[in-house]
Design an enzyme around this catalytic site. Structure first.
Site, mmCIF file in Angstrom:
data_model
loop_
_atom_site.group_PDB
_atom_site.id
_atom_site.type_symbol
_atom_site.label_atom_id
_atom_site.label_comp_id
_atom_site.label_asym_id
_atom_site.label_seq_id
_atom_site.Cartn_x
_atom_site.Cartn_y
_atom_site.Cartn_z
ATOM 1 N N TYR A 220 49.294 11.469 29.849
ATOM 2 C CA TYR A 220 49.029 10.389 30.808
ATOM 3 C C TYR A 220 47.833 10.756 31.668
ATOM 4 O O TYR A 220 47.536 11.927 31.901
ATOM 5 C CB TYR A 220 50.254 10.140 31.700
ATOM 6 N N TYR A 248 47.228 20.647 31.285
ATOM 7 C CA TYR A 248 47.041 19.986 32.586
ATOM 8 C C TYR A 248 45.564 19.953 32.937
ATOM 9 O O TYR A 248 44.857 20.965 32.818
ATOM 10 C CB TYR A 248 47.824 20.740 33.661
ATOM 11 N N PHE A 313 44.907 12.315 41.006
ATOM 12 C CA PHE A 313 44.293 12.286 39.683
ATOM 13 C C PHE A 313 44.840 13.473 38.915
ATOM 14 O O PHE A 313 44.774 14.616 39.388
ATOM 15 C CB PHE A 313 42.770 12.393 39.718
ATOM 16 N N GLU A 314 45.343 13.216 37.721
ATOM 17 C CA GLU A 314 45.705 14.292 36.810
ATOM 18 C C GLU A 314 45.817 13.716 35.409
ATOM 19 O O GLU A 314 46.194 12.565 35.222
ATOM 20 C CB GLU A 314 47.014 14.988 37.220
ATOM 21 N N ILE A 315 45.424 14.515 34.444
ATOM 22 C CA ILE A 315 45.640 14.197 33.036
ATOM 23 C C ILE A 315 46.504 15.323 32.495
ATOM 24 O O ILE A 315 46.118 16.491 32.568
ATOM 25 C CB ILE A 315 44.315 14.103 32.256
#
Length: 420
Positions: A220, A248, A313-315
């Protein structure tokens, strides 16, 4: 057969050992839990910050900020991995990664979320057409849904969160909670008395990745209404994560409000005393335990530096959150009530979890994703970045909140530093 007295003696001995570990860690700032014998660094990695400095905290703040400016001013382009996946000629026929864009948003934030989506689409998603998952503790209005569909290129899912999961557990002592919130507010801890904020932090820490809709996805990209994106991304960031075995991805790292996480680290040490095998031998321990730039934070947070990846914000790979070490740990944290008796945020929880239970080399600093969430900005010297000032980070009086230099100095290998 073991006698009852011997069983009791063993239990008492175990309790004494755990208590001693916790007390020593709190009083000394060092946690001597070994990280396993198969560590690929020299000797056993331990939960101890061993770096020393004769400089004052203020001198370190200035030095770290100068280093950050130097890093951000270096010309960069894209990750030099040799396996970047470019935009397809027909995004609708593209074999996408198992990933989604994700936002927790209320109906009244429609204008702000549209503003951010327009930027994400222009910079990235119009090239790949990844789907969006919109989460809300209340049902979305038809106006919200129809407006969103006009601005996104991918499929949309509008999902409600089960109130039984969203709302605070019945086990929370309301009187204790009210007293704790009053104290946090007196100490100027933001959102201290806003129960919905505590619910959000708990949900993003413990539950979101198990939402029925999100079960179908692995990766995500979390975004927030009203945030800004400055850089064109001409490669698939999800496939970058997948193909390069990253767990991460972050953009900004900061210190947290120390009063909000006073017992997060001691509780975590209680957990690790029973599960030392969960600790990764190449974890990001120095990032979590640094005590030079803001030593008062580490002291008040009982050994935790409060450094964290800013999770607005993070993927990331949700399979990490679904793993047994992370799941067992956050369920233990949840049982203590710390999300309500303090104000544990999802950012420190994600950061402590990923820093303890994952290989630090699987954590990626996306220096090519220009981003702003007031009052902090990440703006690298990248040709695709427009609309932000190179090396801008924040106001002068907030420079001591910079944890990016700690990540660079203590956790990044030369290979990671040179990936751009």
């Amino acid at each position: 057969m073991v006698s009852i007295p011997r069983k009791i003696a063993r239990l008492l001995a175990f309790a004494l050992i755990v208590s001693t570990i916790i007390l020593v860690g709190v009083n000394s700032g060092g946690w001597n839990l070994q990280a396993g014998s198969n560590s690929r660094v020299s000797g056993d990695r331990k939960l101890v910050f061993s770096h020393k400095s004769a400089k004052t905290p203020q001198q370190i703040v200035e030095e770290n900020y100068k280093t950050l400016q130097e890093i951000l001013k270096r010309p960069i382009h894209e990750p030099k991995t040799g396996n970047l996946v470019r935009p397809p000629s027909d995004p609708d026929q593209y074999d996408r990664a198992n990933a989604t864009m994700l936002v927790l948003v209320r109906n009244r934030e429609l204008g702000q979320v549209v503003r951010t989506i327009k930027q994400i689409e222009a910079k990235f998603n119009r090239k790949f057409h990844y789907p969006y998952v919109f989460l809300n503790e209340e049902p979305f209005t038809e106006r919200f849904k129809e407006t969103i569909k006009k601005h996104v290129s991918g499929k949309t899912y509008f999902e409600s969160i089960d109130k039984a999961i969203w709302e605070q557990p019945e086990s929370i002592n309301v009187q204790r909670q009210d007293e704790a919130m009053q104290q946090l507010e007196a100490e100027n801890v933001g959102y201290a008395k806003l129960v919905s904020y505590h619910n959000m932090c708990r949900y993003y820490s413990v539950n979101f990745y198990n939402h029925p809709r999100l079960q179908q996805f692995r990766y995500y990209w979390r975004f927030e209404p009203g945030t800004d994106y400055y850089c064109d991304l001409d490669y698939d960031v999800f496939k970058f994560m997948e193909m390069n075995k990253k767990t991460y991805g972050f953009v900004i790292a900061l210190y947290d409000v120390e009063q909000s996480v006073k017992t997060l680290w001691p509780r975590t040490m209680e957990f690790l005393a029973e599960h030392p095998d969960y600790l990764h031998p190449n974890g990001a321990y120095d990032f979590l335990l640094e005590n030079l730039q803001n030593p008062h934070k580490t002291l008040i947070a009982n050994g935790y530096s409060t450094c964290h990846f800013w999770s607005n914000f993070e993927i990331a790979d949700m399979d990490f959150y679904r793993s047994k070490p992370y799941s067992d740990w956050v369920n233990f944290l949840d049982s203590t009530g710390g999300f309500y008796y303090e104000r544990w945020g999802d950012a420190p929880v994600h950061s402590v979890g990923i820093g303890l239970f994952e290989d630090r080399d699987k954590i990626h600093w996306f220096r090519d994703i220009g981003y702003k969430h007031q009052p902090y900005t990440l703006c690298s010297n990248c040709p695709s970045c427009k609309g932000c000032k190179t090396a801008d980070f924040t106001y002068k009086h907030l420079r001591d909140q910079n944890c990016l230099t700690n990540w660079w100095n203590y956790e990044m290998s030369e290979e990671q530093k040179n990936i751009y």
